[in-house]
Design a protein around this motif. Structure first.
Motif: not given
Lengths: 291, 387, 184
Positions: B107-109, B144, B166, B170, B172-173
Motif C-alpha cells: 500500500p502506497c501513494v 490500481i 491504498s 493493498r 498503489p493509489v
C-alpha cells in the motif's frame, strides 16, 4: 521396520546452517561450481556469531543470480527490482532504524543499473551492509558484459573481447564515503566470514566485494576451466593486503587479486546526522527519530 | 481510527493544491516521503520537508524518481505509510515500481502533478496526459486506483482518501493532480483530527505459524505484517504463491494475476466515486475529471440557460472507471461530451462503455492551459445537431 | 458577481504576496470565495510577473482570469503587457512614479498612488505592495478592509506586522481621499 527408518533418519547430521535457510525452497537455482552458495554459507556463519536478533535482520536483493539469495535465507527477505535493492533498503532502514539491513546482490545489479543508488547511499552513509558477489558477468541473462568484466575478457555481448574499462569497486566505495570496504574471493571463506561479521557490526555504509566464479558463462567462455580451476586460481593469485590503497586494487584479466580489508573508519551515519542536526536546529521541540 | 491531532493543522487555510496534498498526506498518517524535485510537484515535498521533522516523519530527497518510488515501498514494509510525488517525466521513470507495488501488494501513494508532455514538454503548465499511463503504465496486468482532485480542498480530502484506499485494497493509489490544481491557491478547511477517518493497515493478528503473507481474505486482499515482527516473510516481484515464494508456472500466474485484477474489479462499486449534476433529465452528458470538471461548468450552465438538457458526470475516482454508469446513461441520452487536456484518453473509456448506444464526442486540448469553455459549449450544441 | 483581479509588477515587488493577501482576505476573513493563480516560469523570476485572483460570493468554477475588472500595475512593463486585457469600464490602479499610463483607454477608471514614495517614508521600500493593496481596497471596495488587515497580519513575516499595517492604512487612507475627491 518403521522405527528402524526413523532411527536412520535421526542419525543424519543436520546441516549447521539449515536454520538460516528456507529449506522448503532448496534445491537452489545456482549452477555447479558457482560461487554464490559459498558466500551464502559464509554469510550465515557470520550471522550465527554476530549476536544479532535474526528477527530484526532484513535482507534485500535485486535481480540476477545473486539476487536470488534473499529468497533462500530464512530472514525477512525482499527480492526487489533490477538495480534497486539499495533504495528499497534505504526506505526499510529509515522507516525502522532497529532493523539490520543487508543488501545482497550482483555486480551488474549494483553497479550498472543500480550504480547511481550505490554511490548516493555510500555518500549519505546509510547504515547498511552491501555485499556484492562479483562474477564478472551477467549470469542469469546468459553471460553479457558487465561493468566489472575485465578488459580482453569475452562475454556474449563482447564476442570479440571487452575493451571497456571496468570499475574498481573498492575504490568506488571508498571514494563515495563507505566506512568499511573489503574484498575477498569465494576461496577465502574464513576471512570472508570474519569480514561479513565486522561489516554487520559496523555502523554506517559497509561494503564487501566477493569475487566468485561463474563457470557456466564466464570461465567456460574465457577458457578458464571449471569452478574448481577458478578456486585454485583465487588461491594462487590472491594477495592479502589489509589497508591497501583502494586506488591500487583494480582487477585485470587473470591478474593478481589484492584482497583484504581496505577501509575501516568512523563517520556518523545518516540518521545520526539527521537527529543531531534537527536537535541543534529545533532544540527541545525535536524528538529524536527512532522510527 | 482517527488522525493524529498533534500533526493535523485544523483550521481555515489559503493553500495551493500542492501544499494541501502535503497536509492531506500528513493527516492520513504518512510519515515517510521520498521524492525528487520536478516542476510542478516540488512544492508538495518542500512542505513535507518543512513539516516532517517535528511530527516524527522522514523525508529523503533521493537520487532520482526510480529510487524514490521504491524507497517508499521499503518504508511500507518496515511499517510506515509512505508516498512519493512527481510529474510527467518522473512518473514515466516510476512505472516499474508501480508494477512492483501492485505485484507485492504494497500500500502506497504516488502523486503525479500532471504537466504538458510528452518528454520535458511544458513543465509549468497543466495537462491531463498521464491518465492512461496511470492505468496501464507498468507492464503486465494488475489493478490500481486513481483519483483526480479539482481544487486545493480536494487535494487535501482526496489525498487522505488515496491513503485509505491504498491500505484497504493493498494497491498503489495514483493521485492524479495537474499543474493548474497544484498551483491554484484557495481556501482549504482542515477539520479537527477526530473527524478525519483513517483506514488502518490490515495487519495479520492470527496464530503466527498459520500466517500466509499472500493468502487473501474474502475481499481478495491479504493481511500484511512488517519486517522485524519475526514472521520472516519473503516478498518478491516474481510470480509467487500464498507463502510469497517464487513459483514460475502458468498455474501460479493464473492464481495470482486474476486476483490482483479482481480485487479492484470486484470491489469497484465500493471504490468508484463520481458526482452528478442535472443527470435525471439530461440528453447530453459531459464527462469530466480534475480541473476540466470546473472548466466545463460555464459551458454547461450556458447550454442549460438556453434550454438544452445537459448533465454533468464528474469522475472523482477515475480508475476503476464507472463502466456500468456510463452504459446505463448511454441507453437513454443522446450524446456524451468528453473534454480533457489530452488528445483523447478517458474519451475512449467512455466510448467503450457506451457500446455504440450513444455517440461520444471528444473535446481535445493539447495542454498548456485549460479549455476555453466555449469549445465545450460548441461541442454540446454540435452533438445535438446531428452527428 | 465574479470579479477578476490581476496584479502585475517586476520580481521583488511582492506581487505574488499581494495576490495571496487579497485572496486570503476574501476567502478566509470575508466570507467569499477566492482563487489565486500565479504566473510561473521564467516570468516569475525577473521581468514582468503577475498574480491573478478571482473573488466571487459564489463558488468559482473556471479558474483563470480572462479580462480582469481590476488591474493593479507596479511597473511600466506590466502596464504595457497587461493593460489591454482590462475589461471594458475596468479599474486600473498604477504606481504613480513607476507607471506612465500612455494611450490610456477612455473607458477605464484610473487611480494612481505614489506607493514607492510612501513606502520609503515608512522606512521600508519593501512594503510598496502593501501600500498598493491598501489603496486598492479603498478605491474598489471589493473586500472588507478589516478582512484585508487580518490577512496582512497573518501573511507577512513575524515582527513586521505593525509596519505592514501602517503601509496598508497609508494606502487605504490615500485611496479614500482620492475617491472622495473624485466624487466631489
Amino acid at each position: 521396520m518403521d522405527e528402524q527408518i526413523l532411527e536412520i533418519e535421526e542419525s543424519i547430521p543436520v546441516n549447521p546452517i539449515e536454520s538460516f535457510l528456507r529449506t522448503d525452497r532448496i534445491p537452489h537455482i545456482w549452477c555447479p561450481g558457482c560461487g554464490i552458495g559459498t558466500t551464502v554459507n559464509c554469510f550465515t556463519r557470520a550471522l550465527e556469531t554476530s549476536g544479532l536478533d535474526l528477527n530484526k535482520v532484513s535482507i534485500v536483493s535485486g535481480i540476477g543470480c545473486t539476487g536470488r539469495v534473499a529468497g533462500y535465507l530464512n530472514l525477512d527477505s525482499f527480492h526487489t527490482t533490477h538495480g534497486r535493492p539499495i533504495p528499497f533498503a534505504t526506505g526499510l532502514k529509515l522507516a525502522n532504524p532497529e532493523l539490520k539491513v543487508v543488501v545482497y546482490s550482483g555486480d551488474g545489479d549494483l553497479f550498472a543499473i543500480g550504480g547511481n543508488h550505490f554511490i548516493h547511499a555510500a555518500r549519505r552513509n546509510l547504515d547498511m551492509t552491501v555485499i556484492c558477489v562479483n562474477n564478472s558477468i551477467y549470469g542469469m541473462t546468459g553471460g553479457q558484459v558487465a561493468p566489472t568484466t575485465p578488459i580482453f575478457a569475452t562475454a556474449s555481448t563482447t564476442p570479440h573481447g571487452n575493451f571497456e574499462q571496468p570499475f574498481n569497486l573498492p575504490y568506488l566505495a571508498d571514494s563515495c564515503g563507505a566506512v568499511y570496504v573489503a574484498r575477498w574471493t569465494a576461496y577465502h571463506v574464513r576471512h570472508l566470514t570474519k569480514s561479513i561479521k565486522e561489516a554487520l557490526a559496523k555502523k554506517g555504509f559497509s561494503f564487501i566485494e566477493i569475487l566468485a566464479p561463474c563457470p557456466t558463462l564466464y570461465s567456460r567462455r574465457n577458457k578458464l576451466g571449471d569452478g574448481l580451476d577458478q578456486m585454485l586460481y583465487y588461491k594462487e593469485n590472491s594477495e592479502i593486503k589489509h589497508g591497501a590503497n583502494t586506488k591500487e586494487v583494480a582487477l585485470e584479466f587473470q591478474s593478481k587479486i589484492i584482497v583484504g580489508k581496505f577501509v575501516d573508519r568512523d563517520r556518523p551515519d545518516y540518521l545520526t546526522l539527521m537527529n543531531e542536526h534537527y536537535q541543534k536546529k529545533f532544540g527541545d521541540k525535536y524528538t529524536p527519530y527512532k522510527g | 481510527m482517527k488522525a493524529d491531532p498533534k500533526a493535523v493543522l485544523t483550521g481555515a487555510h489559503f493553500l495551493d493544491g500542492d501544499h494541501a496534498c502535503s497536509e492531506g498526506a500528513i493527516a492520513a498518517g504518512c510519515r515517510f516521503v521520498a521524492g525528487y524535485p520536478i516542476t510542478p510537484s516540488t512544492e508538495v515535498v518542500e512542505r513535507i520537508a518543512e513539516r516532517f521533522p517535528l511530527i516524527g516523519g522522514v523525508f529523503i530527497q533521493m537520487e532520482d524518481e526510480i529510487a524514490s518510488s521504491i524507497a517508499i515501498q521499503g518504508a511500507v514494509w518496515a511499517g510506515k505509510k509512505a508516498m512519493t510525488v512527481t510529474s510527467g517525466p518522473g512518473f514515466s521513470l516510476m512505472m516499474e515500481h508501480i508494477g512492483l507495488a501492485a505485484m507485492t501488494e504494497t500500500p502506497c501513494v504516488f502523486v503525479d502533478v500532471q504537466r504538458g508532455g510528452p518528454s520535458t514538454g511544458l513543465p509549468t503548465q497543466p495537462a491531463q496526459g498521464d491518465m492512461m499511463q496511470a492505468r496501464w503504465g507498468s507492464h503486465g496486468d494488475y489493478g490500481i486506483i486513481a483519483l483526480s482532485p479539482n481544487s486545493p480542498q480536494e487535494c487535501f480530502d482526496l489525498t487522505i482518501k488515496a491513503f485509505n484506499l491504498s491500505e484497504q485494497y493493498r494497491v498503489p493509489v495514483l493521485f492524479m493532480m495537474d499543474e493548474c490544481v497544484g498551483h491554484m491557491t484557495e481556501r482549504v478547511i482542515i477539520p479537527p483530527a477526530e473527524e478525519i477517518n483513517i483506514f488502518p493497515r490490515r495487519f495479520y493478528e492470527g496464530p503466527r505459524d498459520e500466517y500466509l503473507p499472500f493468502k487473501p481474505d474474502e475481499d481478495l486482499v491479504p493481511k500484511i505484517v512488517k519486517a522485524g515482527d519475526g514472521y520472516k516473510i519473503h516478498v518478491t516481484g516474481l510470480t509467487h504463491d500464498e507463502k510469497g515464494y517464487p513459483v514460475m508456472t502458468a498455474a501460479a500466474q493464473e492464481k495470482l494475476i486474476p486476483r490482483l485484477v479482481n480485487k479492484i474489479k470486484l470491489n469497484a462499486e465500493k471504490i468508484i466515486e463520481y458526482k452528478e449534476d442535472n443527470i435525471d433529465d439530461a440528453e447530453v452528458v459531459v464527462v469530466t475529471y480534475g480541473i476540466t470538471s470546473r472548466v466545463a461548468i460555464p459551458a454547461i450552465n450556458q447550454a442549460r440557460q438556453e434550454g438544452i438538457k445537459v448533465g454533468h458526470l464528474r469522475l472523482i475516482v477515475v480508475w476503476p472507471f464507472p463502466e456500468k454508469r456510463i452504459t446505463e446513461l448511454a441507453g437513454r441520452i443522446k450524446s456524451f461530451i468528453v473534454p480533457e487536456l489530452n488528445q483523447g484518453q478517458i474519451f475512449y473509456e467512455v466510448e467503450r462503455n457506451a457500446y455504440g448506444k450513444a455517440p461520444v464526442y471528444l473535446v481535445p486540448h493539447a495542454g498548456g492551459t485549460v479549455h476555453n469553455p466555449k469549445d465545450i459549449y460548441n461541442a454540446i450544441i454540435k452533438s445535438l445537431k446531428g452527428k | 458577481m465574479r470579479t477578476e483581479i490581476k496584479i502585475g509588477g517586476f520580481g521583488g515587488q511582492g506581487v505574488i504576496l499581494s495576490g495571496y493577501i487579497l485572496g486570503r482576505a476574501a476567502s478566509i476573513y470575508d466570507n467569499k470565495y477566492a482563487t489565486m493563480i500565479q504566473a510561473f516560469g521564467p516570468e516569475a523570476r525577473g521581468s514582468a510577473c503577475s498574480a491573478q485572483v478571482i473573488v466571487d460570493p459564489n463558488i468559482i468554477d473556471y479558474p483563470y482570469i480572462t479580462n480582469p475588472q481590476i488591474l493593479v500595475v507596479m511597473s511600466q512593463e506590466a502596464y504595457a503587457k497587461f493593460s489591454s486585457e482590462l475589461a471594458p469600464g475596468g479599474i486600473l490602479i498604477t504606481e504613480e512614479e513607476l507607471v506612465n499610463p500612455i494611450n490610456l483607454r477612455k473607458d477605464v477608471k484610473h487611480y494612481s498612488i505614489p506607493a514607492t514614495r510612501f513606502a520609503e517614508e515608512l522606512g521600508k521600500k519593501l512594503v510598496v505592495n502593501i501600500v498598493m493593496i491598501g489603496f486598492m481596497t479603498a478605491v474598489t471596495k471589493l473586500i472588507n478592509p478589516e478582512a484585508m488587515r487580518k490577512a496582512v497580519i497573518a501573511s507577512v513575516p513575524k515582527g513586521t506586522e505593525d509596519l505592514n499595517l501602517k503601509a496598508f492604512d497609508k494606502g487605504y487612507q490615500y485611496g479614500l481621499n482620492v475617491v472622495s475627491g473624485k466624487s466631489n
